[in-house]
Scaffold this active site. Structure first.
Site, PDB file in Angstrom:
ATOM      1  N   SER A  23       0.833  -1.216   0.000  1.00 22.74           N
ATOM      2  CA  SER A  23       0.000   0.000   0.000  1.00 22.74           C
ATOM      3  C   SER A  23       0.864   1.260   0.000  1.00 22.74           C
ATOM      4  CB  SER A  23      -0.892   0.033   1.245  1.00 22.74           C
ATOM      5  OG  SER A  23      -1.930  -0.894   1.142  1.00 22.74           O
ATOM      6  N   ARG A  27       1.573   4.280  -3.118  1.00 27.22           N
ATOM      7  CA  ARG A  27       1.391   5.712  -2.835  1.00 27.22           C
ATOM      8  C   ARG A  27       2.688   6.490  -3.010  1.00 27.22           C
ATOM      9  NH1 ARG A  27      -2.432   2.723  -0.482  1.00 27.22           N
ATOM     10  NH2 ARG A  27      -4.402   3.641   0.185  1.00 27.22           N
ATOM     11  N   ARG A 124     -14.617  -6.222 -10.241  1.00 28.83           N
ATOM     12  CA  ARG A 124     -14.725  -5.492  -8.972  1.00 28.83           C
ATOM     13  C   ARG A 124     -15.441  -4.142  -9.134  1.00 28.83           C
ATOM     14  NH1 ARG A 124      -8.919  -6.001  -6.240  1.00 28.83           N
ATOM     15  NH2 ARG A 124     -10.090  -5.128  -4.491  1.00 28.83           N
ATOM     16  N   SER A 169     -13.484   2.299   2.551  1.00 25.09           N
ATOM     17  CA  SER A 169     -12.462   1.894   1.583  1.00 25.09           C
ATOM     18  C   SER A 169     -11.378   2.949   1.476  1.00 25.09           C
ATOM     19  CB  SER A 169     -13.107   1.677   0.204  1.00 25.09           C
ATOM     20  OG  SER A 169     -12.108   1.664  -0.788  1.00 25.09           O
ATOM     21  N   GLN A 171      -9.081   2.859  -0.635  1.00 24.98           N
ATOM     22  CA  GLN A 171      -8.836   3.123  -2.058  1.00 24.98           C
ATOM     23  C   GLN A 171      -9.752   4.234  -2.556  1.00 24.98           C
ATOM     24  OE1 GLN A 171      -9.143  -0.652  -4.071  1.00 24.98           O
ATOM     25  NE2 GLN A 171      -7.291  -1.446  -3.099  1.00 24.98           N
ATOM     26  N   ASP A 317      -7.503  -7.360   4.957  1.00 26.21           N
ATOM     27  CA  ASP A 317      -6.708  -8.227   4.078  1.00 26.21           C
ATOM     28  C   ASP A 317      -6.228  -9.490   4.788  1.00 26.21           C
ATOM     29  OD1 ASP A 317      -7.033  -6.472   1.993  1.00 26.21           O
ATOM     30  OD2 ASP A 317      -5.159  -5.401   2.378  1.00 26.21           O
ATOM     31  N   ARG A 348     -13.953 -13.705  -1.228  1.00 24.60           N
ATOM     32  CA  ARG A 348     -13.134 -14.387  -0.216  1.00 24.60           C
ATOM     33  C   ARG A 348     -13.971 -15.163   0.801  1.00 24.60           C
ATOM     34  NH1 ARG A 348      -8.162  -9.944   0.259  1.00 24.60           N
ATOM     35  NH2 ARG A 348      -7.139 -10.691  -1.636  1.00 24.60           N
TER      36      ARG A 348
HETATM   37  C1  S3P Z   1      -5.811  -0.924   0.066  1.00 21.94           C
HETATM   38  C2  S3P Z   1      -7.055  -0.816   0.639  1.00 21.94           C
HETATM   39  C3  S3P Z   1      -7.942  -1.968   0.881  1.00 21.94           C
HETATM   40  C4  S3P Z   1      -7.164  -3.280   0.858  1.00 21.94           C
HETATM   41  C5  S3P Z   1      -6.244  -3.360  -0.317  1.00 21.94           C
HETATM   42  C6  S3P Z   1      -5.236  -2.223  -0.308  1.00 21.94           C
HETATM   43  C7  S3P Z   1      -5.030   0.299  -0.154  1.00 21.94           C
HETATM   44  O1  S3P Z   1      -8.923  -2.015  -0.120  1.00 21.94           O
HETATM   45  O2  S3P Z   1      -8.057  -4.359   0.858  1.00 21.94           O
HETATM   46  O3  S3P Z   1      -5.546  -4.600  -0.303  1.00 21.94           O
HETATM   47  O4  S3P Z   1      -3.814   0.211  -0.410  1.00 21.94           O
HETATM   48  O5  S3P Z   1      -5.629   1.374  -0.097  1.00 21.94           O
HETATM   49  P1  S3P Z   1     -10.295  -1.168   0.012  1.00 21.94           P
HETATM   50  O6  S3P Z   1      -9.925   0.228   0.144  1.00 21.94           O
HETATM   51  O7  S3P Z   1     -11.075  -1.414  -1.238  1.00 21.94           O
HETATM   52  O8  S3P Z   1     -10.976  -1.751   1.222  1.00 21.94           O
END
Ligand code: S3P
Length: 434
Positions: A23, A27, A124, A169, A171, A317, A348
């Site tokens: 992650s 970034r 997704r 989320s 993300q 995760d 999952r």
């Molecule tokens: C992540 C956020 C999570 C996680 C993914 C990595 C990130 O997803 O499950 O493996 O790096 O921001 P979501 O934001 O969709 O929950």
């Protein structure tokens, strides 16, 4: 597709140095591209997902130089500038983080791009990022089902926004915060439950004004300063070994220098709640903003736990490996509020039910819940990662948890581990002494 065979572990006692955090690596590459000047990244994740992000940034004209296995230098031109529309489709491969964060970054630039991915990524949900980016004034289109491919025509004159996200989320939050760098005023994201805050911390490290309070974060648009960052180890990768150590009295694993972002440490809370001994020795924060430490887990007799609400989000995760470990705990483990697990690289919850049953573990699920009944003497099984990296690794740990002498298990599609942790099977073999 490769197959791995894993035998039961006899004794587990060792140190594992896991690769850099996925992650944070995504970034670092994206923020380095938006900063004006040269950024240096060390100990970056070797994950295929992160390589996809670097490749997409290059296709948009960013100078990204890699020094394998884990260092990058890159030159950014500033927020929303210096990019060019890529010649072809941006291939995000298996990586939801690549697709959603790049959609946000590109929404705040002048270019047009199409983001696509593999079969799993095309399944997704993407409306969760399309809707807020459109509300800010970017042109973003998805398929009629709200999935990839995404077309993004960005703008450097986006409208500031207050967005109440229906899903927890990071993300989605990050996509909005990246677009917000090109907005005409401060943008606020409110989440149902706080998620990992890497983007906020790293934007702060780059000199951007970010104000966070609970599940709400506000960003004030401004320029980014380039940076040097040594990425901490990936706690999600470490979790497989830490869970293995937790499973038997006398077993022990230590993972040094792993990231301890509070949005990610649910696994440690869960291991402790199940009865394992967890010791954390904090170190200097990475980039002055991301908590880092050495984590040691010692096994004991485990008992079942209930995981819900923010703990579910903080261990999102790690829920596959937690469900595997729950098979070794006395009593029921209930994972609640986990509907998002169905939107990951695979469904999952469905994957866990199928695989756990093959291993002889009674379990049942509903839309948002999984219940695992322990303790069980696992039987060796023929398991399938089904293209999901977390299962390539979770099933390998399940195979190691089969009682000694019980025979080896087979994992189809084990190469999926490379999506986050290419060296996983080598590191596991070293730990198991095989
Ligand atoms: C992540 C956020 C999570 C996680 C993914 C990595 C990130 O997803 O499950 O493996 O790096 O921001 P979501 O934001 O969709 O929950």
């Amino acid at each position: 597709m490769t197959q791995e065979r894993v035998s039961p572990a006899v004794r587990v006692d060792g140190d594992v140095s896991v690769p850099g955090d996925k992650s944070i690596s995504h970034r670092a590459l994206i923020l380095g591209s938006l900063a004006k000047g040269r950024t240096y990244i060390g100990n970056s994740s070797p994950a295929a997902d992160v390589i996809a992000t670097a490749t997409c940034l290059r296709a948009c004209g960013v100078w990204v130089r890699d020094f394998p296995p884990s260092r990058y230098a890159l030159d950014g031109a500033g927020v929303g500038v210096g990019l060019r529309s890529p010649d072809g489709v941006l291939d995000c491969a298996n990586s939801g983080t690549t697709m959603r964060l790049l959609a946000g970054m590109l929404a705040g630039s002048d270019i047009e791009a199409i983001l696509d991915g593999d079969v799993s990524l095309r399944r997704r949900p993407m409306t969760r990022v399309v809707d807020p980016l459109r509300a800010m004034g970017a042109e973003v289109d998805a398929s009629p089902e709200g999935t990839a491919p995404l077309r993004v025509q960005g703008s450097r004159a986006l409208k500031a926004l207050t967005w109440r996200s229906p899903v927890a989320s990071a993300q989605v939050k990050s996509a909005i915060l990246l677009a917000a760098l090109s907005a005409d005023g401060p943008t606020t994201v409110i989440e149902p439950v706080p998620t990992r805050d890497h983007t906020e911390r790293m934007l702060g490290m780059c000199g951007v004004e970010v104000v966070s309070s609970g599940a709400e974060v506000t960003i004030h648009p401004g320029p980014l300063e380039p940076f040097g960052l040594r990425v901490p180890g990936d706690l999600s990768s470490a979790s497989f070994f830490l869970a293995l150590a937790a499973s038997r009295p006398g077993w022990r694993v230590r993972c040094t220098g792993v990231g301890l972002n509070p949005g990610r440490t649910g696994i440690l809370t869960v291991l402790e709640a199940m009865g394992a001994a967890v010791q954390v020795d904090e170190r200097e924060p990475a980039g002055g903003v991301e908590p880092v430490g050495d984590v040691e887990v010692r096994g004991t007799g485990l008992h079942g736990v209930t995981i819900s609400r923010s703990l579910t989000v903080r261990s999102i995760d790690e829920l596959p490996i937690i469900a595997v470990l729950a098979s070794q705990a006395e009593g029921d483990t209930e994972i609640r509020d986990a509907g998002e697990l169905r939107n990951k690289e695979s469904d999952r919850i469905a994957m866990l039910e199928t695989g756990l049953r093959l291993l002889g573990v009674p379990c049942e699920s509903s839309a948002e819940t999984l219940v695992v009944h322990g303790p069980v003497r696992l039987r060796p099984a023929h398991l399938d990662a089904a293209g999901d990296h977390r299962f390539a690794m979770a099933w390998a740990i399940a195979a190691a948890l089969v009682p000694a002498g019980g025979g080896e298990s087979v994992i189809d599609g084990a190469d999926a581990a490379a999506v986050s942790y290419p060296g996983f099977f080598t590191d596991l073999a070293t730990l198991l002494g095989s």
